[in-house]
Write a protein that holds these residues in place. Structure first.
Motif, PDB file in Angstrom:
ATOM      1  N   GLY A   5       0.802  -1.213   0.000  1.00 22.16           N
ATOM      2  CA  GLY A   5       0.000   0.000   0.000  1.00 22.16           C
ATOM      3  C   GLY A   5       0.840   1.270   0.000  1.00 22.16           C
ATOM      4  N   ILE A   7      -0.178   3.923   2.480  1.00 21.89           N
ATOM      5  CA  ILE A   7      -0.319   4.539   3.799  1.00 21.89           C
ATOM      6  C   ILE A   7      -0.369   3.425   4.838  1.00 21.89           C
ATOM      7  CG2 ILE A   7      -1.473   6.625   2.987  1.00 21.89           C
ATOM      8  CD1 ILE A   7      -4.135   5.371   3.704  1.00 21.89           C
ATOM      9  N   PRO A   9      -1.517   1.382   8.452  1.00 24.54           N
ATOM     10  CA  PRO A   9      -2.867   1.095   8.967  1.00 24.54           C
ATOM     11  C   PRO A   9      -3.453   2.190   9.861  1.00 24.54           C
ATOM     12  CG  PRO A   9      -1.465  -0.848   9.147  1.00 24.54           C
ATOM     13  CD  PRO A   9      -0.572   0.288   8.767  1.00 24.54           C
ATOM     14  N   TRP A  10      -2.607   2.964  10.513  1.00 23.70           N
ATOM     15  CA  TRP A  10      -3.136   3.999  11.381  1.00 23.70           C
ATOM     16  C   TRP A  10      -3.438   5.304  10.651  1.00 23.70           C
ATOM     17  CZ3 TRP A  10       0.338   7.876  10.824  1.00 23.70           C
ATOM     18  CH2 TRP A  10       1.666   7.527  10.521  1.00 23.70           C
ATOM     19  N   ALA A  11      -3.122   5.405   9.379  1.00 25.58           N
ATOM     20  CA  ALA A  11      -3.363   6.644   8.634  1.00 25.58           C
ATOM     21  C   ALA A  11      -4.854   6.951   8.435  1.00 25.58           C
ATOM     22  CB  ALA A  11      -2.663   6.583   7.287  1.00 25.58           C
ATOM     23  N   PRO A  12      -5.743   5.967   8.179  1.00 19.42           N
ATOM     24  CA  PRO A  12      -7.171   6.318   8.038  1.00 19.42           C
ATOM     25  C   PRO A  12      -7.765   7.006   9.257  1.00 19.42           C
ATOM     26  CG  PRO A  12      -6.781   4.138   7.151  1.00 19.42           C
ATOM     27  CD  PRO A  12      -5.509   4.561   7.822  1.00 19.42           C
ATOM     28  N   CYS A  44      -8.906   5.844   1.463  1.00 17.97           N
ATOM     29  CA  CYS A  44      -8.127   5.158   2.503  1.00 17.97           C
ATOM     30  C   CYS A  44      -8.186   3.645   2.325  1.00 17.97           C
ATOM     31  CB  CYS A  44      -8.648   5.550   3.885  1.00 17.97           C
ATOM     32  SG  CYS A  44      -8.248   7.237   4.382  1.00 17.97           S
ATOM     33  N   THR A  45      -9.358   3.129   1.949  1.00 13.46           N
ATOM     34  CA  THR A  45      -9.464   1.687   1.714  1.00 13.46           C
ATOM     35  C   THR A  45      -8.619   1.261   0.525  1.00 13.46           C
ATOM     36  OG1 THR A  45     -11.722   1.774   2.560  1.00 13.46           O
ATOM     37  CG2 THR A  45     -11.094  -0.191   1.318  1.00 13.46           C
ATOM     38  N   VAL A  48      -4.526   1.927   1.840  1.00  9.75           N
ATOM     39  CA  VAL A  48      -3.962   1.424   3.068  1.00  9.75           C
ATOM     40  C   VAL A  48      -3.252   0.098   2.826  1.00  9.75           C
ATOM     41  CG1 VAL A  48      -5.966   0.058   3.811  1.00  9.75           C
ATOM     42  CG2 VAL A  48      -4.500   1.140   5.526  1.00  9.75           C
ATOM     43  N   GLU A  49      -2.347  -0.226   3.730  1.00  8.46           N
ATOM     44  CA  GLU A  49      -1.678  -1.522   3.636  1.00  8.46           C
ATOM     45  C   GLU A  49      -2.694  -2.654   3.784  1.00  8.46           C
ATOM     46  OE1 GLU A  49       1.536  -1.909   6.351  1.00  8.46           O
ATOM     47  OE2 GLU A  49       2.528  -0.063   5.705  1.00  8.46           O
ATOM     48  N   GLY A  52      -4.003  -3.641   7.217  1.00  8.10           N
ATOM     49  CA  GLY A  52      -4.965  -2.745   7.867  1.00  8.10           C
ATOM     50  C   GLY A  52      -6.248  -2.562   7.089  1.00  8.10           C
ATOM     51  N   THR A  56      -9.909  -0.925   8.507  1.00 11.49           N
ATOM     52  CA  THR A  56     -10.380   0.300   7.864  1.00 11.49           C
ATOM     53  C   THR A  56     -11.833   0.181   7.420  1.00 11.49           C
ATOM     54  OG1 THR A  56      -8.131   0.746   7.097  1.00 11.49           O
ATOM     55  CG2 THR A  56      -9.923   1.894   5.980  1.00 11.49           C
TER      56      THR A  56
END
Length: 248
Positions: A5, A7, A9-12, A44-45, A48-49, A52, A56
């Motif tokens: 990905g 971003i 997992p905590w980026a969303p 974000c979906t 994201v990695e 995560g 998300t």
């Protein structure tokens, strides 16, 4: 890139905080807030990695109700300090219930994006396993071919005349295949005498003597008996020194 990905997992979570802050600045959870929430969740979906991804998508309803409630709280904060707190809470959460179709659409699109990414990752992992399996099979086949060639070369060297591994070989490997060493036949002096001097008496050539030559004369029984009688008569007679010897 699908697995790693763009971003973490905590980026969303940070993106949702920014969306809520935007709604607070706008002063309402209206169309702009809802549209911004929809695009933020989908992006974000998609970015994201993969580890995560589940969190998300599952957190989309929580982001929706928490974000709408926080926007209503900061917009009408004075209503929460009075006696009508229940009314203030219902008023703050009413936009979330009123625009629930946006929540359903956001969750459905995010779920589709997550499923597509999972399928792509599964296909990529299967393709990688297939390539690794084909690579191992080709390496094993090449190793077997090399072993077969080496074994065949050793068998050829072992079966070649004059090789060190052949029993009775000379070891120099210089003797040509199919060439036998010449045998040395040595004739006895009696054979040479019988062949060079025709008519030489002897016992050669008799069926009783396999090594006899074909041209030798064989004495009969009468001749042998006569010779024996002559030898007995000479032995009984007085010896005359001047008489020539009878070799018959």
């Amino acid at each position: 890139m699908n697995r790693w990905g763009f971003i973490p997992p905590w980026a969303p979570l940070l993106v949702m905080v920014a969306v809520v802050f935007t709604g607070v600045v706008l002063g309402e959870a209206g169309t702009v807030f809802v549209a911004l929430f929809f695009f933020s969740c989908v992006v974000c979906t998609a970015l994201v990695e993969l580890r995560g991804l589940f969190l998300t998508v599952v957190a989309v309803p929580f982001y929706w109700f928490a974000g709408t409630g926080l926007v209503g709280f900061f917009t009408n904060r004075a209503a929460f300090s009075g006696s009508g707190r229940k009314t203030a809470v219902i008023t703050a959460l009413y936009p979330a219930v009123e625009n629930y179709l946006w929540l359903v659409a956001t969750f459905f699109v995010s779920l589709v994006v997550a499923v597509v990414r999972q399928r792509l990752d599964a296909a990529a992992r299967e393709r990688a396993r297939r390539l690794a399996r084909d690579r191992r099979r080709r390496a094993a086949q090449a190793d077997m071919d090399n072993r077969r060639v080496v074994s065949r070369v050793r068998d050829i060297e072992r079966s070649a005349p004059g090789s060190r591994e052949e029993p009775g070989g000379t070891g120099d490997g210089m003797r040509m295949p199919g060439v036998q060493p010449a045998s040395k036949s040595v004739s006895s002096p009696r054979h040479l005498a019988s062949e060079e001097v025709p008519g030489t008496p002897g016992v050669h050539g008799s069926p009783d003597f396999p090594g006899a030559t074909d041209g030798a004369r064989i004495r009969t029984a009468e001749e042998l008996r006569a010779a024996s009688e002559r030898r007995r008569s000479r032995s009984s007679a007085p010896v005359d020194p001047d008489r020539p010897l009878d070799l018959d």
